[in-house]
Design a protein around this motif. Structure first.
Motif, short mmCIF file in Angstrom:
data_model
loop_
_atom_site.label_atom_id
_atom_site.label_comp_id
_atom_site.label_asym_id
_atom_site.label_seq_id
_atom_site.Cartn_x
_atom_site.Cartn_y
_atom_site.Cartn_z
N MET A 60 0.87 -1.24 -0.34
CA MET A 60 0.07 0.04 0.14
C MET A 60 1.32 1.37 0.35
O MET A 60 1.83 1.23 1.26
CB MET A 60 -0.93 -0.12 1.78
N ASN A 64 -1.63 6.47 -0.95
CA ASN A 64 -3.22 5.91 -0.60
C ASN A 64 -3.16 5.40 1.44
O ASN A 64 -4.50 5.58 1.47
CB ASN A 64 -3.21 4.10 -1.58
N ASN A 65 -1.79 4.81 1.77
CA ASN A 65 -2.51 5.16 3.42
C ASN A 65 -2.23 6.41 3.97
O ASN A 65 -1.84 5.93 5.54
CB ASN A 65 -1.09 3.65 3.71
N GLY A 82 -8.36 -3.10 -3.86
CA GLY A 82 -7.27 -2.43 -4.76
C GLY A 82 -7.47 -3.59 -5.63
O GLY A 82 -8.33 -3.90 -6.52
N ILE A 97 -2.98 -2.14 -2.75
CA ILE A 97 -3.67 -1.66 -1.77
C ILE A 97 -3.81 0.15 -1.82
O ILE A 97 -3.62 0.16 -1.78
CB ILE A 97 -3.39 -2.11 -0.44
#
Length: 450
Positions: A60, A64-65, A82, A97
């Motif tokens: 990830m 995104n995280n 994902g 993800i």
């Protein structure tokens, strides 16, 4: 002839294009358990997603995280959205993800509990760091939305309870992605001004709408503030991280205003009460002073001042006489002490001390000489006595009287006739030498008796 063999790179790229063009693998929803979790220094998260029978490598990326509301951990069950693709360098397929949240518990609730546990371990909630509120503040800062109902309730309540205080609103966003940075900047700016108290909060809403007050940067700003902060977020049932970190939590924005300032009605009642107590105390003081004045006016000294003056003159004469006698006695006493000290100093003169020391030395020398002569005489007699005793015990002296010591050839003293036989050679030691002999005959004592 055509080469029918592919390179590994060509095969990997072919498979990657196949997987990347499959619409079923471009947007998949997956449930699994996190293991081998690693948060890279560049922000990317690497992990393995597994169930009871299989596992897949996953990544990830930081883009995104950064929107995650919780911190992934090993063993955590998660729901993932994902896509699947191939990592060409290793030739393995893996999951990329895009979104992730805890399975079975809301991500916001989990993030709240994780941050609460983290800040509690850092001591952010410790009562020893809570700053007291001033009793009578002069300037109050209100950090909230300038258009919400909360700011109107706060200002109205403060002006009603304590109208002399100055109120300044520091407008901020209270929800959305810009809310937390906006609140942090407002708290930092307020600490550069002359506020006595800060009220930080907003009206009620859902957990998502209140979430900016659960952000770690906001908690850090509240903890670092040098100005006491009252947290006033939502309704009484709403609890945020800011409530735990702040110096005081109010159930509502209106409650925060009531906690920030005293009530003018209560102050007026206290003033009236103090005035009444002061009047009563002053009346008692006046009554007591009047009584003392009356007693003084009726006193003998005021009624017959000349008699009192004559009496005091006589008392003064007696005191002067006593003082003179005391001074004379003290002077004589000090003179006696001076004479005693002078006589002692004369006795303790260095020349006299030296003379006395010389006389003592001569006397000690005489006594030491007599003692040494007696000691030498006594020790000389003792030495002669011990020499006489040693002479009596000396074997050589005994031999001088005719005694001798016989020895075998081996050097052993002969104590019995059984130690020798005829023809044996022996030596006999006398006082002035040794005699070598040969045994001619051996006779025991019994045979001599016969």
């Amino acid at each position: 002839m055509n080469d029918k063999y592919l390179t590994v790179t060509a095969l990997t790229r072919y498979l990657k294009r196949k997987i990347d063009t499959d619409p079923h693998l471009r947007n998949i929803w997956l449930r699994g358990e996190i293991s081998n979790f690693k948060h890279h220094s560049r922000g990317h998260m690497y992990m393995t997603i597994k169930d009871e029978h299989a596992k897949i490598q996953a990544v990830m990326f930081a883009g995104n995280n950064r929107f995650l509301k919780f911190r992934p951990e090993n063993g955590m069950s998660v729901l993932i959205r994902g896509e699947v693709s191939i990592y060409e360098a290793h030739g393995q397929y893996q999951l990329y993800i895009h979104e992730m949240e805890p399975d079975g518990i809301g991500s916001l609730y989990l993030a709240f509990e994780q941050l609460k546990d983290k800040l509690q371990k850092k001591g952010y909630f410790d009562p020893k760091y809570k700053k007291p509120l001033p009793l009578y503040p002069k300037h109050i800062g209100v950090i909230t939305s300038p258009t919400g109902a909360a700011v109107r309730d706060i200002i109205t309540t403060i002006k009603r309870r304590y109208p002399i205080v100055k109120v300044t609103v520091l407008p901020v966003f209270v929800q959305g992605p810009n809310a937390a940075p906006s609140i942090v900047r407002a708290i930092e700016k307020a600490n550069e001004m002359d506020f006595d108290v800060l009220i930080v909060g907003r009206g009620g809403g859902s957990i998502e709408e209140l979430w900016s007050f659960n952000e770690e940067p906001v908690a850090d700003a509240i903890f670092r503030s040098n100005i006491p902060i009252i947290s006033a977020v939502g309704h009484e049932t709403d609890v945020t991280i800011s409530d735990y970190v702040a110096d005081l939590r109010a159930p509502t924005p209106t409650g925060a205003a009531e906690l920030a300032v005293p009530s003018q009605l209560e102050i007026r009642e206290k003033i009236i009460h103090f005035v009444q107590r002061l009047n009563k105390q002053m009346q008692r003081e006046i009554t007591d002073a009047t009584k003392r004045l009356h007693n003084l006016q009726e006193a003998y000294a005021f009624r017959y001042p000349f008699q009192v003056m004559n009496q005091k003159e006589q008392e003064l004469d007696r005191f002067v006489e006593r003082l003179e006698r005391s001074f004379s006695h003290l002077l004589n006493s000090k003179m006696d002490e001076y004479r005693n000290v002078f006589q002692r100093l004369q006795v303790m003169k260095p020349s006299r001390q030296m003379q006395m020391a010389r006389e003592t030395l001569r006397e000690n020398e005489k006594r030491l000489k007599v003692s040494m002569e007696r000691l030498v005489e006594r020790n000389t007699k003792e030495l002669a006595y011990r020499i006489d005793r040693l002479t009596l015990l000396n074997p050589l002296e005994i031999m001088k009287r005719g005694f001798a010591l016989p020895y075998t050839e081996n050097g052993n003293i002969i104590r019995s006739v059984r130690q020798v036989e005829p023809t044996d050679h022996i030596s006999v030691q006398v006082a002035d030498g040794t005699i070598s002999c040969e045994i001619l005959e051996v006779k025991e004592e019994e045979e001599i008796g016969k």
